[in-house]
Design a protein around this motif. Structure first.
Motif, PDB file in Angstrom:
ATOM      1  N   ASP A  72       0.826  -1.209   0.000  1.00  0.00           N
ATOM      2  CA  ASP A  72       0.000   0.000   0.000  1.00  0.00           C
ATOM      3  C   ASP A  72       0.862   1.261   0.000  1.00  0.00           C
ATOM      4  O   ASP A  72       0.450   2.306  -0.509  1.00  0.00           O
ATOM      5  CB  ASP A  72      -0.923  -0.006   1.222  1.00  0.00           C
ATOM      6  CG  ASP A  72      -2.033   1.024   1.138  1.00  0.00           C
ATOM      7  OD1 ASP A  72      -2.746   1.038   0.111  1.00  0.00           O
ATOM      8  OD2 ASP A  72      -2.184   1.818   2.076  1.00  0.00           O
ATOM      9  N   MET A  73       2.069   1.151   0.572  1.00  0.00           N
ATOM     10  CA  MET A  73       3.017   2.279   0.573  1.00  0.00           C
ATOM     11  C   MET A  73       3.754   2.399  -0.762  1.00  0.00           C
ATOM     12  O   MET A  73       4.693   3.189  -0.870  1.00  0.00           O
ATOM     13  CB  MET A  73       4.018   2.116   1.719  1.00  0.00           C
ATOM     14  CG  MET A  73       3.423   2.247   3.102  1.00  0.00           C
ATOM     15  SD  MET A  73       4.697   1.853   4.357  1.00  0.00           S
ATOM     16  CE  MET A  73       3.703   1.801   5.845  1.00  0.00           C
ATOM     17  N   MET A  74       3.348   1.581  -1.734  1.00  0.00           N
ATOM     18  CA  MET A  74       3.882   1.612  -3.090  1.00  0.00           C
ATOM     19  C   MET A  74       5.355   1.190  -3.138  1.00  0.00           C
ATOM     20  O   MET A  74       6.131   1.651  -3.973  1.00  0.00           O
ATOM     21  CB  MET A  74       3.701   2.988  -3.734  1.00  0.00           C
ATOM     22  CG  MET A  74       2.268   3.494  -3.759  1.00  0.00           C
ATOM     23  SD  MET A  74       1.116   2.427  -4.679  1.00  0.00           S
ATOM     24  CE  MET A  74       1.496   2.878  -6.375  1.00  0.00           C
ATOM     25  N   MET A  75       5.753   0.313  -2.230  1.00  0.00           N
ATOM     26  CA  MET A  75       7.111  -0.232  -2.277  1.00  0.00           C
ATOM     27  C   MET A  75       7.242  -1.183  -3.460  1.00  0.00           C
ATOM     28  O   MET A  75       6.253  -1.686  -3.992  1.00  0.00           O
ATOM     29  CB  MET A  75       7.439  -0.950  -0.961  1.00  0.00           C
ATOM     30  CG  MET A  75       7.518  -0.019   0.229  1.00  0.00           C
ATOM     31  SD  MET A  75       8.087  -0.900   1.704  1.00  0.00           S
ATOM     32  CE  MET A  75       7.862   0.361   2.957  1.00  0.00           C
ATOM     33  N   SER A  76       8.492  -1.462  -3.839  1.00  0.00           N
ATOM     34  CA  SER A  76       8.765  -2.347  -4.974  1.00  0.00           C
ATOM     35  C   SER A  76       8.463  -3.798  -4.601  1.00  0.00           C
ATOM     36  O   SER A  76       8.365  -4.151  -3.417  1.00  0.00           O
ATOM     37  CB  SER A  76      10.234  -2.239  -5.376  1.00  0.00           C
ATOM     38  OG  SER A  76      11.056  -2.779  -4.336  1.00  0.00           O
ATOM     39  N   LEU A  77       8.362  -4.642  -5.601  1.00  0.00           N
ATOM     40  CA  LEU A  77       8.130  -6.074  -5.360  1.00  0.00           C
ATOM     41  C   LEU A  77       9.236  -6.659  -4.500  1.00  0.00           C
ATOM     42  O   LEU A  77       8.971  -7.464  -3.597  1.00  0.00           O
ATOM     43  CB  LEU A  77       8.010  -6.819  -6.700  1.00  0.00           C
ATOM     44  CG  LEU A  77       7.684  -8.316  -6.631  1.00  0.00           C
ATOM     45  CD1 LEU A  77       6.399  -8.590  -5.863  1.00  0.00           C
ATOM     46  CD2 LEU A  77       7.592  -8.899  -8.050  1.00  0.00           C
ATOM     47  N   ASP A  78      10.494  -6.262  -4.754  1.00  0.00           N
ATOM     48  CA  ASP A  78      11.613  -6.734  -3.921  1.00  0.00           C
ATOM     49  C   ASP A  78      11.388  -6.392  -2.451  1.00  0.00           C
ATOM     50  O   ASP A  78      11.604  -7.222  -1.562  1.00  0.00           O
ATOM     51  CB  ASP A  78      12.935  -6.085  -4.371  1.00  0.00           C
ATOM     52  CG  ASP A  78      13.472  -6.681  -5.656  1.00  0.00           C
ATOM     53  OD1 ASP A  78      12.995  -7.756  -6.068  1.00  0.00           O
ATOM     54  OD2 ASP A  78      14.382  -6.061  -6.252  1.00  0.00           O
ATOM     55  N   GLU A  79      10.964  -5.151  -2.192  1.00  0.00           N
ATOM     56  CA  GLU A  79      10.777  -4.696  -0.815  1.00  0.00           C
ATOM     57  C   GLU A  79       9.569  -5.362  -0.155  1.00  0.00           C
ATOM     58  O   GLU A  79       9.629  -5.754   1.017  1.00  0.00           O
ATOM     59  CB  GLU A  79      10.619  -3.170  -0.771  1.00  0.00           C
ATOM     60  CG  GLU A  79      11.927  -2.424  -0.766  1.00  0.00           C
ATOM     61  CD  GLU A  79      12.708  -2.668   0.527  1.00  0.00           C
ATOM     62  OE1 GLU A  79      12.455  -1.974   1.527  1.00  0.00           O
ATOM     63  OE2 GLU A  79      13.553  -3.579   0.531  1.00  0.00           O
ATOM     64  N   VAL A  80       8.473  -5.477  -0.895  1.00  0.00           N
ATOM     65  CA  VAL A  80       7.283  -6.128  -0.330  1.00  0.00           C
ATOM     66  C   VAL A  80       7.604  -7.575   0.028  1.00  0.00           C
ATOM     67  O   VAL A  80       7.241  -8.071   1.106  1.00  0.00           O
ATOM     68  CB  VAL A  80       6.086  -6.032  -1.300  1.00  0.00           C
ATOM     69  CG1 VAL A  80       4.867  -6.775  -0.721  1.00  0.00           C
ATOM     70  CG2 VAL A  80       5.712  -4.575  -1.575  1.00  0.00           C
ATOM     71  N   GLU A  81       8.321  -8.256  -0.860  1.00  0.00           N
ATOM     72  CA  GLU A  81       8.710  -9.646  -0.592  1.00  0.00           C
ATOM     73  C   GLU A  81       9.630  -9.722   0.624  1.00  0.00           C
ATOM     74  O   GLU A  81       9.467 -10.591   1.490  1.00  0.00           O
ATOM     75  CB  GLU A  81       9.402 -10.242  -1.818  1.00  0.00           C
ATOM     76  CG  GLU A  81       9.830 -11.690  -1.608  1.00  0.00           C
ATOM     77  CD  GLU A  81      10.650 -12.270  -2.755  1.00  0.00           C
ATOM     78  OE1 GLU A  81      10.912 -13.484  -2.711  1.00  0.00           O
ATOM     79  OE2 GLU A  81      11.025 -11.514  -3.677  1.00  0.00           O
TER      80      GLU A  81
END
Length: 336
Positions: A170-179
């Motif tokens: 929801d904070m629009m982080m990248s896929l790398d960061e969300v993972e």
């Protein structure tokens, strides 16, 4: 053996009729794509440039998984039959509805059928040039030893783990960061449960395991998987102590650390008993100088009408605290 009593119409139609009711009850939060009856999508979740968080699994654990679909948490859920993995197609349907062009993260409990079907869905999405990655949850400390943590099951701690990943997305982080945040949340979440009676499936209406009156099973899984110990039913404090001892033994928390706590009903255990258990959890953590940052008490990950409870503890740091406190608005769960 007598059949159990349930308020259903037809056991084989129970999941689809439940979904019809959930969409009718929560139209401001949830919708279903045409021709995708087993994919449930957040009304205000998916958006352009956002990682799509797709959760899912078998029915019978409500509010897991459907209740955690909404803005700030999961963008969509794929729904299986009772205690059965969703087939690959509903997973693909959910992912397509959640796709904002920044990739998809699949999250679900570590069960063989879910792993197989979500992996097949990821391959199907690859053909559409959509990247899908997976983080399986493994918070059930009773389901495998510590040195085989990757074999553990995902249970009620899902609530905290999904919440952290959903906030990152929801904070629009990248896929790398969300993972990365999803894995970090999973690594710091610990759950253990106790069962007092069996549950039954809508199709059979017969208990799915035998547990004699006066006995309990510590560590039983949410589908009736064997626990670590069966014995005479003990007091709430004694059971809570056994579970808290096991969690603290794994958690490696220091005095002054903070945690989030969930005391979860497996279905038919009432709030009175859960709050009695929570009182003991709070007492034990205070004695260890561990601060409860937030607490959830109630049915969050159930097993039909099974009697029993589980305790989940997430060992917080600054990042995870921020993720848990981030607002979300789902049909059956809200923060902020």
């Amino acid at each position: 053996m007598d059949q159990t009593q349930k308020l259903i119409n037809d056991g084989n139609a129970a999941v689809d009729e439940m979904l019809t009711g959930i969409i009718a009850a929560h139209p401001n939060h949830l919708w279903r794509p045409d021709n995708a009856p087993r994919a449930v999508v957040a009304r205000h979740g998916p958006r352009e440039g956002k990682v799509g968080l797709v959760i899912g699994g078998g029915s019978g654990h409500e509010p897991t998984f459907l209740g955690f679909v909404g803005k700030g948490l999961a963008d969509a859920a794929a729904v299986g039959n009772v205690f059965a993995s969703p087939p690959p197609q509903p997973v693909v349907d959910a992912a397509l509805a959640a796709n904002g062009g920044a990739g998809i993260l699949f999250m679900y409990g570590n069960y063989a059928g879910d792993v197989m079907n979500f992996d097949m869905a990821a391959e199907m999405l690859e053909m559409e040039s959509i990247e899908a990655r997976t983080v399986v949850t493994t918070d059930d400390i009773a389901s495998a030893p510590r040195d085989a943590r990757e074999k553990r099951r995902g249970v009620a701690g899902n609530v905290f783990i999904f919440k952290a990943a959903g906030a990152a997305a929801d904070m629009m982080m990248s896929l790398d960061e969300v993972e990365r945040i999803a894995r970090h949340a999973n690594d710091r979440t610990y759950t253990m449960g106790v069962a007092l009676s069996a549950c039954s499936l809508p199709q059979t209406r017969r208990p799915n395991f035998e547990l004699p009156v006066g006995e309990m099973e510590i560590g039983m899984g949410i589908h009736g998987e064997p626990g670590v110990r069966r014995g005479p039913l003990q007091s709430a404090n004694a059971v809570t102590d056994e579970i808290v001892d096991a969690i603290l033994g794994e958690m490696n928390a220091k005095a002054g650390d903070s945690v989030a706590v969930l005391v979860n009903s497996l279905g038919s255990t009432p709030l009175m008993e859960l709050y009695i258990m929570h009182a003991r959890v709070a007492e034990r953590l205070a004695a260890a100088d561990i601060r409860i940052h937030s607490a959830l008490v109630g049915p969050y990950c159930t097993s039909m009408e099974m009697a029993g409870a589980s305790i989940s503890v997430m060992h917080l740091d600054d990042e995870l605290t921020t993720m848990l406190d981030h607002p979300c608005d789902c049909a059956m769960f809200r923060v902020g």
